[in-house]
Write a protein that holds these residues in place. Structure first.
Motif, PDB file in Angstrom:
ATOM      1  N   HIS A   4      35.407  31.818  49.125  1.00  0.00           N
ATOM      2  CA  HIS A   4      34.549  31.471  50.253  1.00  0.00           C
ATOM      3  C   HIS A   4      33.256  32.256  50.123  1.00  0.00           C
ATOM      4  CE1 HIS A   4      37.978  29.488  52.159  1.00  0.00           C
ATOM      5  NE2 HIS A   4      38.681  30.476  51.646  1.00  0.00           N
ATOM      6  N   LYS A   5      32.148  31.512  50.103  1.00  0.00           N
ATOM      7  CA  LYS A   5      30.846  32.132  49.906  1.00  0.00           C
ATOM      8  C   LYS A   5      30.159  32.310  51.260  1.00  0.00           C
ATOM      9  CE  LYS A   5      28.368  30.702  46.443  1.00  0.00           C
ATOM     10  NZ  LYS A   5      27.448  29.961  45.563  1.00  0.00           N
ATOM     11  N   ILE A   6      29.593  33.503  51.463  1.00  0.00           N
ATOM     12  CA  ILE A   6      28.722  33.700  52.615  1.00  0.00           C
ATOM     13  C   ILE A   6      27.330  34.033  52.077  1.00  0.00           C
ATOM     14  CG2 ILE A   6      30.480  34.418  54.288  1.00  0.00           C
ATOM     15  CD1 ILE A   6      29.589  37.317  53.827  1.00  0.00           C
ATOM     16  N   ASN A  26      34.593  48.718  54.091  1.00  0.00           N
ATOM     17  CA  ASN A  26      34.891  49.406  55.355  1.00  0.00           C
ATOM     18  C   ASN A  26      35.580  48.491  56.362  1.00  0.00           C
ATOM     19  OD1 ASN A  26      33.818  51.812  54.449  1.00  0.00           O
ATOM     20  ND2 ASN A  26      31.806  51.462  55.364  1.00  0.00           N
ATOM     21  N   LEU A  27      35.276  47.205  56.307  1.00  0.00           N
ATOM     22  CA  LEU A  27      35.905  46.248  57.216  1.00  0.00           C
ATOM     23  C   LEU A  27      37.170  45.623  56.613  1.00  0.00           C
ATOM     24  CD1 LEU A  27      32.733  44.430  58.630  1.00  0.00           C
ATOM     25  CD2 LEU A  27      34.130  46.184  59.762  1.00  0.00           C
ATOM     26  N   ALA A  28      37.548  46.082  55.423  1.00  0.00           N
ATOM     27  CA  ALA A  28      38.737  45.579  54.712  1.00  0.00           C
ATOM     28  C   ALA A  28      38.668  44.068  54.494  1.00  0.00           C
ATOM     29  CB  ALA A  28      40.020  45.977  55.443  1.00  0.00           C
ATOM     30  N   ILE A  29      37.484  43.595  54.144  1.00  0.00           N
ATOM     31  CA  ILE A  29      37.292  42.178  53.825  1.00  0.00           C
ATOM     32  C   ILE A  29      37.280  42.054  52.302  1.00  0.00           C
ATOM     33  CG2 ILE A  29      35.719  40.209  53.964  1.00  0.00           C
ATOM     34  CD1 ILE A  29      34.733  41.358  56.661  1.00  0.00           C
ATOM     35  N   PRO A  30      38.289  41.392  51.745  1.00  0.00           N
ATOM     36  CA  PRO A  30      38.377  41.297  50.279  1.00  0.00           C
ATOM     37  C   PRO A  30      37.342  40.321  49.710  1.00  0.00           C
ATOM     38  CG  PRO A  30      40.164  40.068  51.301  1.00  0.00           C
ATOM     39  CD  PRO A  30      39.417  40.742  52.413  1.00  0.00           C
ATOM     40  N   TYR A  31      36.721  40.727  48.610  1.00  0.00           N
ATOM     41  CA  TYR A  31      35.714  39.903  47.958  1.00  0.00           C
ATOM     42  C   TYR A  31      35.891  39.990  46.451  1.00  0.00           C
ATOM     43  CZ  TYR A  31      33.367  44.390  47.270  1.00  0.00           C
ATOM     44  OH  TYR A  31      33.072  45.691  46.900  1.00  0.00           O
ATOM     45  N   THR A  32      35.326  38.999  45.767  1.00  0.00           N
ATOM     46  CA  THR A  32      35.407  39.013  44.301  1.00  0.00           C
ATOM     47  C   THR A  32      34.072  39.356  43.670  1.00  0.00           C
ATOM     48  OG1 THR A  32      34.960  36.631  44.219  1.00  0.00           O
ATOM     49  CG2 THR A  32      37.275  37.313  44.188  1.00  0.00           C
ATOM     50  N   GLU A  33      32.976  39.046  44.392  1.00  0.00           N
ATOM     51  CA  GLU A  33      31.663  39.234  43.770  1.00  0.00           C
ATOM     52  C   GLU A  33      30.587  39.309  44.851  1.00  0.00           C
ATOM     53  OE1 GLU A  33      28.998  36.746  40.501  1.00  0.00           O
ATOM     54  OE2 GLU A  33      31.075  36.186  40.854  1.00  0.00           O
ATOM     55  N   GLY A  37      21.724  37.940  47.839  1.00  0.00           N
ATOM     56  CA  GLY A  37      21.774  36.897  48.845  1.00  0.00           C
ATOM     57  C   GLY A  37      23.117  36.268  49.129  1.00  0.00           C
ATOM     58  N   GLU A  38      24.196  36.743  48.502  1.00  0.00           N
ATOM     59  CA  GLU A  38      25.496  36.125  48.765  1.00  0.00           C
ATOM     60  C   GLU A  38      26.652  37.040  48.393  1.00  0.00           C
ATOM     61  OE1 GLU A  38      25.358  32.644  46.251  1.00  0.00           O
ATOM     62  OE2 GLU A  38      26.231  33.733  44.568  1.00  0.00           O
ATOM     63  N   ALA A  39      27.786  36.746  49.016  1.00  0.00           N
ATOM     64  CA  ALA A  39      29.037  37.422  48.675  1.00  0.00           C
ATOM     65  C   ALA A  39      30.116  36.356  48.580  1.00  0.00           C
ATOM     66  CB  ALA A  39      29.408  38.462  49.721  1.00  0.00           C
ATOM     67  N   ILE A  40      30.975  36.482  47.606  1.00  0.00           N
ATOM     68  CA  ILE A  40      32.091  35.555  47.453  1.00  0.00           C
ATOM     69  C   ILE A  40      33.338  36.280  47.916  1.00  0.00           C
ATOM     70  CG2 ILE A  40      33.430  34.154  45.849  1.00  0.00           C
ATOM     71  CD1 ILE A  40      30.811  33.952  44.176  1.00  0.00           C
ATOM     72  N   LEU A  41      33.896  35.768  48.992  1.00  0.00           N
ATOM     73  CA  LEU A  41      35.063  36.384  49.611  1.00  0.00           C
ATOM     74  C   LEU A  41      36.334  35.727  49.093  1.00  0.00           C
ATOM     75  CD1 LEU A  41      33.761  36.481  53.302  1.00  0.00           C
ATOM     76  CD2 LEU A  41      33.427  38.168  51.489  1.00  0.00           C
ATOM     77  N   LYS A  42      37.442  36.460  49.180  1.00  0.00           N
ATOM     78  CA  LYS A  42      38.714  35.925  48.708  1.00  0.00           C
ATOM     79  C   LYS A  42      39.384  35.017  49.739  1.00  0.00           C
ATOM     80  CE  LYS A  42      39.829  39.590  45.455  1.00  0.00           C
ATOM     81  NZ  LYS A  42      40.816  40.601  45.060  1.00  0.00           N
ATOM     82  N   ARG A  43      38.905  35.089  50.975  1.00  0.00           N
ATOM     83  CA  ARG A  43      39.491  34.250  52.016  1.00  0.00           C
ATOM     84  C   ARG A  43      38.460  33.976  53.098  1.00  0.00           C
ATOM     85  NH1 ARG A  43      40.084  37.597  56.213  1.00  0.00           N
ATOM     86  NH2 ARG A  43      40.501  39.794  55.847  1.00  0.00           N
TER      87      ARG A  43
END
Length: 188
Positions: A4-6, A26-33, A37-43
């Protein structure tokens, strides 16, 4: 695993990427990359997580982008910054690169960008290049010819002319100034 991209406004440098990573950790939000301008989250995020993330981003000047056109503009800006800061910038026309990379017609891209930003893509790109020239001049490690070559200017004279037109100073005059007038990339 589905990703999931934000899209995140004002993530324009390596320190910004590190800051986004710290906030996600810090927010325990898992990401891959994380990229400009973007973050790719695992969920996908819950509404509560999105709100917390938005508040943390806001504290450091970032913002989650929801609007489709705003995401496109952010992608364009991130791509152009990456291109200018690349060690091997393309000699291909900007319109061709953006059309290929974004898979949109260039007239569509430039219309949306200009309408939202009040300047053309080319003008934004040139402003980013001038800020990069200022940075490289401040380092005082490269000649004007090397900087011109690195940033894809056709000649050192063209770089000098463009720099003077944008700043009012020649590169040499700028190097000798006591106070430098660099602009943050998120303000260009």
């Amino acid at each position: 695993m589905e990703e999931h991209k934000i899209h995140i406004k004002n993530v324009v440098c390596q320190r910004c990427i590190i800051t986004v990573g710290d906030i996600l950790d810090n927010l325990a939000i898992p990401y891959t990359e994380i990229n400009l301008g973007e973050a790719i989250l695992k969920r996908d995020l819950s509404i509560s997580e999105k709100n917390k993330l938005g508040k943390e981003f806001e504290k450091v000047g970032f913002e989650i982008i929801q609007d489709r056109n705003e995401r496109l503009i952010n992608t364009i800006k991130s791509f152009l910054i990456e291109e200018v800061y690349s060690n091997d910038p393309s000699n291909e026309k900007l319109s061709s690169i953006l059309t290929r990379e974004l898979n949109y017609d260039y007239s569509h891209i430039t219309h949306i960008f200009s309408e939202s930003e009040g300047q053309s893509i080319q003008k934004f790109y040139n402003a980013i290049r001038i800020e990069r020239v200022k940075e490289l001049l401040n380092y005082d490690e490269n000649s004007i010819a090397m900087i011109a070559d690195t940033l894809g200017y056709s000649t050192p004279a063209y770089l000098s002319t463009s720099f003077k037109k944008a700043t009012g100073f020649t590169p040499s005059e700028y190097k000798n100034m006591q106070i430098k007038d660099r602009i943050n990339l998120d303000s260009v």
